[in-house]
Design a protein around this motif. Structure first.
Motif, PDB file in Angstrom:
ATOM      1  N   LEU A 182      36.405  42.913  43.617  1.00  0.00           N
ATOM      2  CA  LEU A 182      37.161  41.846  43.087  1.00  0.00           C
ATOM      3  C   LEU A 182      36.660  40.450  43.433  1.00  0.00           C
ATOM      4  O   LEU A 182      36.616  39.498  43.215  1.00  0.00           O
ATOM      5  N   ALA A 183      37.258  40.499  44.844  1.00  0.00           N
ATOM      6  CA  ALA A 183      37.245  39.295  45.688  1.00  0.00           C
ATOM      7  C   ALA A 183      35.695  38.657  45.765  1.00  0.00           C
ATOM      8  O   ALA A 183      35.587  37.506  45.566  1.00  0.00           O
ATOM      9  N   ASN A 184      34.912  39.566  45.582  1.00  0.00           N
ATOM     10  CA  ASN A 184      33.530  38.994  45.485  1.00  0.00           C
ATOM     11  C   ASN A 184      32.974  38.629  44.253  1.00  0.00           C
ATOM     12  O   ASN A 184      32.380  37.564  44.065  1.00  0.00           O
ATOM     13  N   ALA A 185      33.508  39.167  43.095  1.00  0.00           N
ATOM     14  CA  ALA A 185      33.473  38.546  41.837  1.00  0.00           C
ATOM     15  C   ALA A 185      34.100  37.178  41.624  1.00  0.00           C
ATOM     16  O   ALA A 185      33.499  36.367  41.079  1.00  0.00           O
ATOM     17  N   VAL A 186      35.191  36.913  42.112  1.00  0.00           N
ATOM     18  CA  VAL A 186      36.002  35.858  42.198  1.00  0.00           C
ATOM     19  C   VAL A 186      35.259  34.551  42.846  1.00  0.00           C
ATOM     20  O   VAL A 186      34.955  33.579  42.301  1.00  0.00           O
ATOM     21  N   THR A 187      34.894  35.240  43.956  1.00  0.00           N
ATOM     22  CA  THR A 187      33.831  34.014  44.940  1.00  0.00           C
ATOM     23  C   THR A 187      32.632  33.706  43.952  1.00  0.00           C
ATOM     24  O   THR A 187      32.433  32.385  43.931  1.00  0.00           O
ATOM     25  N   TRP A 188      31.684  34.702  43.408  1.00  0.00           N
ATOM     26  CA  TRP A 188      30.637  34.281  42.628  1.00  0.00           C
ATOM     27  C   TRP A 188      31.103  33.546  41.373  1.00  0.00           C
ATOM     28  O   TRP A 188      30.325  32.769  40.877  1.00  0.00           O
ATOM     29  N   GLY A 189      32.137  33.910  40.933  1.00  0.00           N
ATOM     30  CA  GLY A 189      32.590  33.366  39.402  1.00  0.00           C
ATOM     31  C   GLY A 189      32.799  31.556  39.867  1.00  0.00           C
ATOM     32  O   GLY A 189      32.420  30.867  39.207  1.00  0.00           O
TER      33      GLY A 189
END
Length: 455
Positions: A182-189
């Protein structure tokens, strides 16, 4: 030495900078959302510049922000309930459809300038707008024609669509990827948002300069259609909030109660809210581009893109660097850096120095966004994510728009330079106050170890 050999040390797992993109649903959503945000950024530049070209009024620019803020303030909490009780995917698709219809209406108004209906109510509303500008000290040089109330009306409708869409989007992303990603998804988002925010204003400024406003509005509508087409086949599992015996009013404010009890979320949202409210200068960029830096529509596009250029660089770095060990201190330093960059921008009379200051501001801002969004999603149960996202939108979404109104009003009274510099100083003061009021922010460590059980 002992005759027995010690077991070899465990090799630490390699950090996967692209973990979220291993999920096909997240990849598809990211592509569609990127295209939609690209169109939105082009439209945002075009609307602001068209309003300023029509009126030459800082008050009018501030009212653009107010028109976007009112739907968030009035409807964000109900929107959160809707996002928890109904399909988030369908909500996103429906609100995107409404947004693209308003874009087509903007295109019609731009292509039929000067032909607004001869309605008495439009004359009355434009007179009220003229009077508001006069109360803030603007001279009779500003002009509010009868088409301006129609533009603000479309902004209100677009704001309603965006309010319900925002409440669904953040928890929808949390449904697309495993918790560990999730943290990776937020960063890429954030990275993709900022990349589109670089390209959108730059392309929009060039298109406005060479082809006018209508084409930009039509392209935004096309971008919305593409997003809907990409989103339609995505399948996602969502834990919907069951309607129970809770009183409707109590359910409406349950997200607020959760945020109030979860001090880490409360502190970071409050910090970001006041930083955006005081430190934003986006609404005034048409004034800086035309009257202070003298760079016109094309230069305005680059100024609008500059914060996102800095944010892209920072977001990419965050995706590849090791996780933050002291997320709280990093957050406080980033927001203070944002305020300092705004002071430099406000005082600058050089286009390139202004660009650098805005780039730094964007880089600092994305750190705050990543920390806050990750905290909200990790500390919130899925059945409440829509309502908590709605509270986040009340604080942050409305502060973006109210900050634009505040900037326009203070610029009308004191000038754009004092407005921006004063806001930057205020942001730094808010950072100091946050660190003193909520010491747990200073103690906030790695984000990866947080769970819903943490306070």
């Amino acid at each position: 030495m002992s005759g027995s050999e010690e077991p070899p040390a465990a090799t630490p797992a390699k950090r996967d900078a692209y973990a979220a993109f291993r999920n096909p649903a997240y990849r598809a959503y990211s592509i569609g959302n990127f295209i939609a945000v690209l169109g939105r950024q082009m439209l945002g530049l075009a609307v602001g510049y068209e309003v300023y070209q029509r009126t030459r009024s800082a008050t009018a620019l501030g009212l653009v922000g107010l028109a976007g803020a009112l739907p968030v303030i009035l409807l964000a909490l109900p929107a959160g309930q809707v996002a928890d009780r109904f399909s988030r995917k369908r909500i996103i698709m429906g609100t995107q459809l409404l947004s693209l219809l308003t874009s087509l209406a903007f295109a019609w108004l731009a292509s039929h300038a000067g032909t607004a209906p001869d309605w008495a109510i439009l004359d009355s509303l434009s007179g009220m707008l003229q009077g508001a500008a006069g109360l803030l000290g603007e001279t009779s040089d500003v002009v509010f024609d009868r088409e301006l109330p129609l533009i603000y009306g479309l902004l209100l409708i677009n704001g309603i669509a965006r309010t319900f869409g925002w409440a669904a989007r953040a928890p929808f992303v949390a449904n697309l990827v495993p918790r560990g990603s999730l943290a990776n998804a937020v960063t890429w988002g954030s990275s993709l948002f900022e990349i589109s925010s670089v390209a959108g204003p730059a392309i929009g400024g060039l298109l406005v300069a060479h082809y006018g406003f209508t084409l930009v509005y039509v392209l935004d509508a096309i971008a919305g259609m593409i997003f809907i087409a990409i989103l339609a086949p995505i399948r996602v599992k969502q834990e919907q909030h069951a309607v129970g015996p809770e009183h409707p009013v109590g359910a409406l404010f349950s997200g607020l109660r959760f945020v109030w009890k979860t001090k880490a979320i409360l502190a970071t949202i409050t910090l970001d809210m006041f930083a955006v409210l005081l430190g934003g200068a986006t609404a005034l960029l048409p004034i800086f581009a035309d009257d202070i830096l003298g760079v016109g529509a094309a230069g305005l596009g680059w100024l609008r893109a500059a914060p996102s250029a800095g944010a892209v660089a920072m977001a990419l770095a965050l995706a590849h660097l090791p996780p933050m060990r002291r997320a709280g201190i990093t957050l406080l330093g980033a927001v203070a850096g944002f305020g300092l960059a705004m002071i430099v921008f406000g005082l600058s009379q050089s286009f390139w120095l202004s660009m650098i200051a805005l780039c730094i501001a964007g880089a600092c801002d994305v750190v705050s966004v990543v920390v806050r969004h990750t905290l909200v999603q990790l500390l919130t149960p899925d059945t409440m994510r829509g309502r908590v996202a709605a509270v986040n939108n009340v604080f942050i979404g409305s502060s973006n728009e109210l900050g634009a109104f505040e900037s326009g009003a203070t610029a009308a009274m004191f000038g754009p330079v004092i407005s921006v510099v004063g806001g930057g100083i205020g942001t730094i003061v808010v950072v100091i106050a946050t660190a003193l009021i909520w010491p747990q922010v200073r103690r906030l460590g790695p984000l990866a170890g947080l769970s819903e059980k943490d306070p």
